[in-house]
Every structure is written in structure tokens, then in C-alpha cells.
Design a protein around this motif. Structure first.
Motif, PDB file in Angstrom:
ATOM      1  N   HIS A  91      40.790  69.125  45.458  1.00 29.14           N
ATOM      2  CA  HIS A  91      40.816  68.298  44.249  1.00 29.14           C
ATOM      3  C   HIS A  91      39.422  67.822  43.818  1.00 29.14           C
ATOM      4  N   HIS A  92      38.393  68.353  44.478  1.00 27.64           N
ATOM      5  CA  HIS A  92      37.002  68.022  44.125  1.00 27.64           C
ATOM      6  C   HIS A  92      36.735  66.511  44.215  1.00 27.64           C
ATOM      7  N   ILE A  93      37.208  65.911  45.297  1.00 28.18           N
ATOM      8  CA  ILE A  93      37.003  64.483  45.546  1.00 28.18           C
ATOM      9  C   ILE A  93      35.841  64.324  46.512  1.00 28.18           C
ATOM     10  N   THR A  94      34.856  63.529  46.119  1.00 24.93           N
ATOM     11  CA  THR A  94      33.701  63.252  46.977  1.00 24.93           C
ATOM     12  C   THR A  94      33.930  61.928  47.703  1.00 24.93           C
ATOM     13  N   GLY A  95      33.638  61.909  48.987  1.00 27.58           N
ATOM     14  CA  GLY A  95      33.828  60.694  49.777  1.00 27.58           C
ATOM     15  C   GLY A  95      32.962  59.543  49.304  1.00 27.58           C
ATOM     16  N   ILE A  96      33.492  58.345  49.432  1.00 26.06           N
ATOM     17  CA  ILE A  96      32.751  57.107  49.170  1.00 26.06           C
ATOM     18  C   ILE A  96      32.645  56.403  50.519  1.00 26.06           C
ATOM     19  N   ASP A  97      31.424  56.202  50.984  1.00 28.63           N
ATOM     20  CA  ASP A  97      31.189  55.737  52.354  1.00 28.63           C
ATOM     21  C   ASP A  97      30.925  54.237  52.456  1.00 28.63           C
ATOM     22  N   LEU A  98      30.570  53.634  51.351  1.00 28.34           N
ATOM     23  CA  LEU A  98      30.289  52.193  51.326  1.00 28.34           C
ATOM     24  C   LEU A  98      30.817  51.637  50.010  1.00 28.34           C
ATOM     25  N   VAL A  99      31.525  50.523  50.087  1.00 27.03           N
ATOM     26  CA  VAL A  99      32.055  49.850  48.899  1.00 27.03           C
ATOM     27  C   VAL A  99      31.555  48.410  48.916  1.00 27.03           C
ATOM     28  N   ALA A 100      30.857  48.017  47.857  1.00 28.54           N
ATOM     29  CA  ALA A 100      30.410  46.627  47.703  1.00 28.54           C
ATOM     30  C   ALA A 100      31.108  46.069  46.474  1.00 28.54           C
ATOM     31  N   VAL A 101      32.059  45.185  46.710  1.00 26.70           N
ATOM     32  CA  VAL A 101      32.879  44.632  45.631  1.00 26.70           C
ATOM     33  C   VAL A 101      33.077  43.147  45.868  1.00 26.70           C
ATOM     34  N   ASN A 102      32.905  42.345  44.822  1.00 29.61           N
ATOM     35  CA  ASN A 102      33.473  40.999  44.842  1.00 29.61           C
ATOM     36  C   ASN A 102      34.235  40.804  43.543  1.00 29.61           C
ATOM     37  N   LEU A 103      35.135  39.857  43.533  1.00 31.50           N
ATOM     38  CA  LEU A 103      36.212  39.842  42.553  1.00 31.50           C
ATOM     39  C   LEU A 103      35.928  38.970  41.335  1.00 31.50           C
ATOM     40  N   TYR A 104      36.697  39.228  40.263  1.00 34.01           N
ATOM     41  CA  TYR A 104      36.588  38.418  39.043  1.00 34.01           C
ATOM     42  C   TYR A 104      36.613  36.935  39.413  1.00 34.01           C
ATOM     43  N   PRO A 105      35.856  36.119  38.701  1.00 30.37           N
ATOM     44  CA  PRO A 105      35.709  34.695  39.071  1.00 30.37           C
ATOM     45  C   PRO A 105      36.918  33.837  38.677  1.00 30.37           C
ATOM     46  N   PHE A 106      38.045  34.074  39.332  1.00 37.40           N
ATOM     47  CA  PHE A 106      39.269  33.322  39.012  1.00 37.40           C
ATOM     48  C   PHE A 106      39.082  31.827  39.277  1.00 37.40           C
ATOM     49  N   LYS A 107      38.508  31.493  40.417  1.00 41.43           N
ATOM     50  CA  LYS A 107      38.317  30.082  40.789  1.00 41.43           C
ATOM     51  C   LYS A 107      37.467  29.352  39.758  1.00 41.43           C
ATOM     52  N   GLU A 108      36.364  29.997  39.352  1.00 41.16           N
ATOM     53  CA  GLU A 108      35.464  29.378  38.369  1.00 41.16           C
ATOM     54  C   GLU A 108      36.147  29.262  37.003  1.00 41.16           C
ATOM     55  N   THR A 109      36.972  30.242  36.673  1.00 41.33           N
ATOM     56  CA  THR A 109      37.662  30.225  35.382  1.00 41.33           C
ATOM     57  C   THR A 109      38.644  29.065  35.298  1.00 41.33           C
ATOM     58  N   ILE A 110      39.474  28.897  36.324  1.00 44.12           N
ATOM     59  CA  ILE A 110      40.498  27.849  36.253  1.00 44.12           C
ATOM     60  C   ILE A 110      39.896  26.452  36.429  1.00 44.12           C
ATOM     61  N   ALA A 111      38.638  26.387  36.888  1.00 42.78           N
ATOM     62  CA  ALA A 111      37.965  25.091  37.023  1.00 42.78           C
ATOM     63  C   ALA A 111      37.432  24.583  35.683  1.00 42.78           C
ATOM     64  N   LYS A 112      37.375  25.473  34.674  1.00 42.82           N
ATOM     65  CA  LYS A 112      36.854  25.070  33.362  1.00 42.82           C
ATOM     66  C   LYS A 112      37.847  24.136  32.672  1.00 42.82           C
ATOM     67  N   PRO A 113      37.335  23.139  31.959  1.00 42.16           N
ATOM     68  CA  PRO A 113      38.235  22.253  31.233  1.00 42.16           C
ATOM     69  C   PRO A 113      38.970  23.017  30.124  1.00 42.16           C
ATOM     70  N   ASN A 114      40.234  22.714  29.952  1.00 44.07           N
ATOM     71  CA  ASN A 114      41.064  23.282  28.875  1.00 44.07           C
ATOM     72  C   ASN A 114      41.220  24.797  28.942  1.00 44.07           C
ATOM     73  N   VAL A 115      41.081  25.374  30.132  1.00 43.55           N
ATOM     74  CA  VAL A 115      41.282  26.828  30.247  1.00 43.55           C
ATOM     75  C   VAL A 115      42.742  27.141  29.936  1.00 43.55           C
ATOM     76  N   THR A 116      42.959  28.235  29.214  1.00 41.41           N
ATOM     77  CA  THR A 116      44.331  28.624  28.875  1.00 41.41           C
ATOM     78  C   THR A 116      44.894  29.533  29.955  1.00 41.41           C
ATOM     79  N   LEU A 117      46.217  29.623  29.968  1.00 43.90           N
ATOM     80  CA  LEU A 117      46.883  30.520  30.913  1.00 43.90           C
ATOM     81  C   LEU A 117      46.426  31.961  30.674  1.00 43.90           C
ATOM     82  N   ALA A 118      46.294  32.343  29.403  1.00 46.42           N
ATOM     83  CA  ALA A 118      45.858  33.706  29.071  1.00 46.42           C
ATOM     84  C   ALA A 118      44.465  33.999  29.627  1.00 46.42           C
TER      85      ALA A 118
END
Length: 197
Positions: A91-118
Motif C-alpha cells: 500500500h506504499h505506506i512509509t513508517g513513522i518512527d517518532l510522533v510529537a503531538v500535543n492537543l488542542y487547548p481545551f483547558k485554556e478555551t473553557i477557562a475563557k470568560p463567556n466561552v460558548t459550548l460551540a
């Protein structure tokens, strides 16, 4: 396992350009997404856009970009399983040997005043946790980094040995599962609070 290819996709860009530079200097090919790719590219570091790997554009406002067999097959393949290796080649898939990921800032988003559910919902990461969990599951062959504080030590190992040692990979996998568990707990708690309103 020699680290030949890394996927870097981070919301928290702290230290990521220098990390990418060190990996590049160690001969590692870098694949990246959106804003992370832009930061790496602007620093003059060669980087491959994830859409050039998947053959598919980022769609739905970025909701779908890495959920693809060319990414997850590259992460999840068991490198000493002949059938997995055969399927990668087929399937012509090349291996990925290292993954550096951190996630969308959910904590920072919900800490904002008047943040909407959307707004909160849009900051629930889907592709990120999927890559983190895939890489953590396959820690025998893949290095997963979710914490920027780990960049220097990992880059040093790659530069010196071409790989990351077994124990460190397992430690990083444990950290990664803790990271996604805490993230999901935060979302669960937030939605529970919304249901009380």
C-alpha cells in the motif's frame, strides 16, 4: 529502531522549531500539519506537508487531516511482523518512527470568560489523541512525545544513537496515555457541568 521519519503536530509550539531543527540535522525526515508545518518551514527546515503524504487535503476546518491509513498505518505497523511489512509495501505506506503531538487547548478555551459550548466543542481534539494513542500502543517501534520538556533529551538520543532506548520509549508511552486520559477527563467534566445548567 533507527528514527528516519517524524510526524510533528502541536498546539503548544514551545521549543518545536528547535526540536525539528535537531531532528533534521540528525537526518530525520519531518512530516507536519497546518500551523506547525508553517512554523517549521518559516525557520528554513525542510518539512513535508501531511496532505502530500495522505494524498488528501485537510478538510472540515481541519477536523480531518491525519485520520488516514498513510498516517496510522505508518505509526501502527509492527515492524518485525512480515505481514505488516508486506502490507506497508503493498500500500506504499512509509513508517513513522517518532510522533510529537500535543492537543488542542481545551483547558485554556473553557477557562475563557463567556466561552460558548460551540467554541469548547471545536477545541476537542480528535486526530491528535488518535495519533498519540497509536504511537503509544506501538512504543516498541515508535517514540511518542507529548511534553515539550522532553524534546532536548530525545533529540540528543537521536543525534547520538539514531534511535531512542527501549525504556525511554515505554516511559513516553505511559506519559502519553496519562496525557490523553487527563484530556478526556477534562472534557467529560466540562460536559457534566453543561448538563447541570
Amino acid at each position: 529502531m533507527k528514527i528516519k521519519r517524524a510526524l510533528i503536530s502541536v498546539s503548544n509550539k514551545q521549543g518545536v522549531v528547535e526540536f525539528a531543527r535537531k531532528l533534521h540535522e540528525a537526518g530525520v525526515e519531518i512530516v507536519s500539519t497546518g500551523g506547525t508545518m508553517k512554523a517549521i518551514k518559516e525557520a528554513g527546515i525542510p518539512v513535508t506537508y501531511v496532505s502530500d503524504v495522505t494524498g488528501f487535503p485537510e478538510i472540515m476546518d481541519g477536523r480531518v487531516k491525519t485520520l488516514n491509513p498513510y498516517i496510522h498505518g505508518g505509526i501502527l505497523a509492527v515492524r518485525d511482523n512480515p505481514e505488516h511489512v508486506r502490507e506497508m509495501e503493498e500500500h506504499h505506506i512509509t513508517g513513522i518512527d517518532l510522533v510529537a503531538v500535543n492537543l488542542y487547548p481545551f483547558k485554556e478555551t473553557i477557562a475563557k470568560p463567556n466561552v460558548t459550548l460551540a467554541e469548547a466543542i471545536e477545541n476537542i481534539d480528535i486526530g491528535g489523541p488518535a495519533m498519540v494513542r497509536a504511537a503509544a500502543k506501538n512504543f516498541k517501534f515508535v517514540t511518542i512525545i507529548t511534553n515539550p520538556a522532553r524534546y532536548d533529551a530525545i533529540a540528543e538520543q537521536v543525534a547520538k544513537n539514531g534511535c531512542v532506548d527501549d525504556r525511554t520509549r515505554m516511559e513516553l508511552a505511559q506519559e502519553a496515555f496519562a496525557h490523553t486520559a487527563a484530556y478526556d477527563t477534562m472534557i467529560k467534566d466540562y460536559l457534566a457541568e453543561q448538563l447541570k445548567k
